[in-house]
Design a protein around this motif. Structure first.
Motif, PDB file in Angstrom:
ATOM      1  N   LEU A   1      40.764 -59.602 -20.233  1.00 56.14           N
ATOM      2  CA  LEU A   1      41.096 -59.617 -18.805  1.00 56.14           C
ATOM      3  C   LEU A   1      41.041 -58.199 -18.248  1.00 56.14           C
ATOM      4  CD1 LEU A   1      42.205 -61.296 -16.362  1.00 56.14           C
ATOM      5  CD2 LEU A   1      44.492 -60.655 -17.175  1.00 56.14           C
TER       6      LEU A   1
ATOM      7  N   ASP B   1      44.451 -57.560  -8.680  1.00 55.81           N
ATOM      8  CA  ASP B   1      45.390 -58.481  -8.045  1.00 55.81           C
ATOM      9  C   ASP B   1      44.585 -59.596  -7.381  1.00 55.81           C
ATOM     10  OD1 ASP B   1      47.493 -59.775  -6.867  1.00 55.81           O
ATOM     11  OD2 ASP B   1      47.996 -58.144  -5.491  1.00 55.81           O
ATOM     12  N   PHE B   2      44.074 -60.493  -8.210  1.00 54.23           N
ATOM     13  CA  PHE B   2      43.171 -61.531  -7.725  1.00 54.23           C
ATOM     14  C   PHE B   2      43.793 -62.378  -6.615  1.00 54.23           C
ATOM     15  CE2 PHE B   2      41.715 -65.926  -7.821  1.00 54.23           C
ATOM     16  CZ  PHE B   2      40.406 -65.728  -7.435  1.00 54.23           C
ATOM     17  N   LEU B   3      45.047 -62.718  -6.765  1.00 50.73           N
ATOM     18  CA  LEU B   3      45.684 -63.596  -5.777  1.00 50.73           C
ATOM     19  C   LEU B   3      45.744 -62.969  -4.390  1.00 50.73           C
ATOM     20  CD1 LEU B   3      48.512 -65.125  -7.998  1.00 50.73           C
ATOM     21  CD2 LEU B   3      46.284 -66.133  -7.398  1.00 50.73           C
TER      22      LEU B   3
ATOM     23  N   TYR C   1      40.829 -62.984 -13.547  1.00 52.29           N
ATOM     24  CA  TYR C   1      42.082 -63.729 -13.365  1.00 52.29           C
ATOM     25  C   TYR C   1      42.195 -64.803 -14.426  1.00 52.29           C
ATOM     26  CZ  TYR C   1      45.618 -66.824 -11.374  1.00 52.29           C
ATOM     27  OH  TYR C   1      46.740 -67.590 -11.192  1.00 52.29           O
TER      28      TYR C   1
ATOM     29  N   ASN D   1      45.408 -67.829 -15.693  1.00 55.66           N
ATOM     30  CA  ASN D   1      46.781 -68.316 -15.788  1.00 55.66           C
ATOM     31  C   ASN D   1      46.788 -69.368 -16.888  1.00 55.66           C
ATOM     32  OD1 ASN D   1      45.997 -70.791 -14.666  1.00 55.66           O
ATOM     33  ND2 ASN D   1      46.922 -70.387 -12.663  1.00 55.66           N
TER      34      ASN D   1
ATOM     35  N   TRP E   1      31.905 -65.506  -7.868  1.00 54.43           N
ATOM     36  CA  TRP E   1      33.169 -65.816  -8.525  1.00 54.43           C
ATOM     37  C   TRP E   1      33.101 -67.263  -8.978  1.00 54.43           C
ATOM     38  CZ3 TRP E   1      37.576 -63.925  -4.770  1.00 54.43           C
ATOM     39  CH2 TRP E   1      37.725 -62.541  -4.874  1.00 54.43           C
TER      40      TRP E   1
ATOM     41  N   THR F   1      40.694 -69.864 -15.137  1.00 54.47           N
ATOM     42  CA  THR F   1      40.092 -68.534 -15.236  1.00 54.47           C
ATOM     43  C   THR F   1      39.222 -68.306 -14.003  1.00 54.47           C
ATOM     44  OG1 THR F   1      38.127 -69.309 -16.425  1.00 54.47           O
ATOM     45  CG2 THR F   1      39.993 -68.567 -17.769  1.00 54.47           C
TER      46      THR F   1
ATOM     47  N   THR G   1      35.517 -70.130 -10.625  1.00 54.32           N
ATOM     48  CA  THR G   1      36.838 -70.588 -11.034  1.00 54.32           C
ATOM     49  C   THR G   1      36.647 -71.786 -11.951  1.00 54.32           C
ATOM     50  OG1 THR G   1      37.763 -69.886  -8.921  1.00 54.32           O
ATOM     51  CG2 THR G   1      39.083 -71.439 -10.225  1.00 54.32           C
TER      52      THR G   1
END
Length: 175
Positions: free
Chosen positions: A147, A152-154, A94, A96, A119, A100, A121
């Motif tokens: 990437l 669909d990480f969200l 992910y 934005n 994970w 990351t 962040t």
């Protein structure tokens, strides 16, 4: 600094083979929980430099920026044991404008047993202000190039992802 070559495809997953060191283990001969982070971060740093010609130190020196860890989610599925060879895989799942998420996976050497999933962040920050800023263009180009597509990480749930990865490992599919 990273310069994207439009004629080249970049791997979206890194992999390292490492041995679990005695000094990093607890009295039960299991890798100490805190040491997983060292193994993961060292493997990722080595592979990113090798595969993408990118060194995070360049961010600090050239752009006066860095990533800082904002959150960890980790699952200890099976212990990694002293003198055991393991595989460490990592991938960007992910991104934005200023964030990351990197997924780390540890398996046995044969990639048949899942040991750990992490994970991480991270937030992109200005070293001068310590505040979040948008990724600089060369950094954004690198992130877009590496990437993992179609994640669909969200919508992902960490525990569901652990089960999914474990199933992939057991089935012998590429993680």
């Amino acid at each position: 600094m990273f310069k994207r070559d439009p004629n080249r495809s970049y791997p979206t997953e890194t992999e390292s083979r490492v041995i679990i060191r005695f000094q990093d283990c607890d009295p039960l001969q299991h890798l100490n929980n805190a040491k997983y982070f060292d193994y993961y971060f060292n493997a990722r740093e080595d592979q990113v430099a090798k595969l993408y010609d990118f060194n995070p130190g360049q961010l600090f020196q050239e752009l006066k920026t860095s990533w800082v860890v904002y959150q960890h989610q980790i699952a200890y599925v099976r212990p990694a044991k002293v003198s055991e060879w393991v595989r460490i895989l990592s991938r960007l799942i992910y991104m934005n404008e200023d964030t990351t998420v990197t997924e780390y996976i540890m398996t046995d050497d044969g990639k048949t047993h899942l040991k750990n999933v992490l994970w991480v962040t991270s937030k992109y920050v200005s070293v001068a202000t310590g505040k979040r800023i948008p990724h600089d263009e060369p950094v954004k180009e690198l992130l877009e190039a590496i990437l993992v597509p179609n994640v669909d990480f969200l919508s992902l749930n960490f525990n569901d992802r652990i089960h999914e990865v474990k199933h992939q490992v057991v089935q012998g599919h590429t993680v």
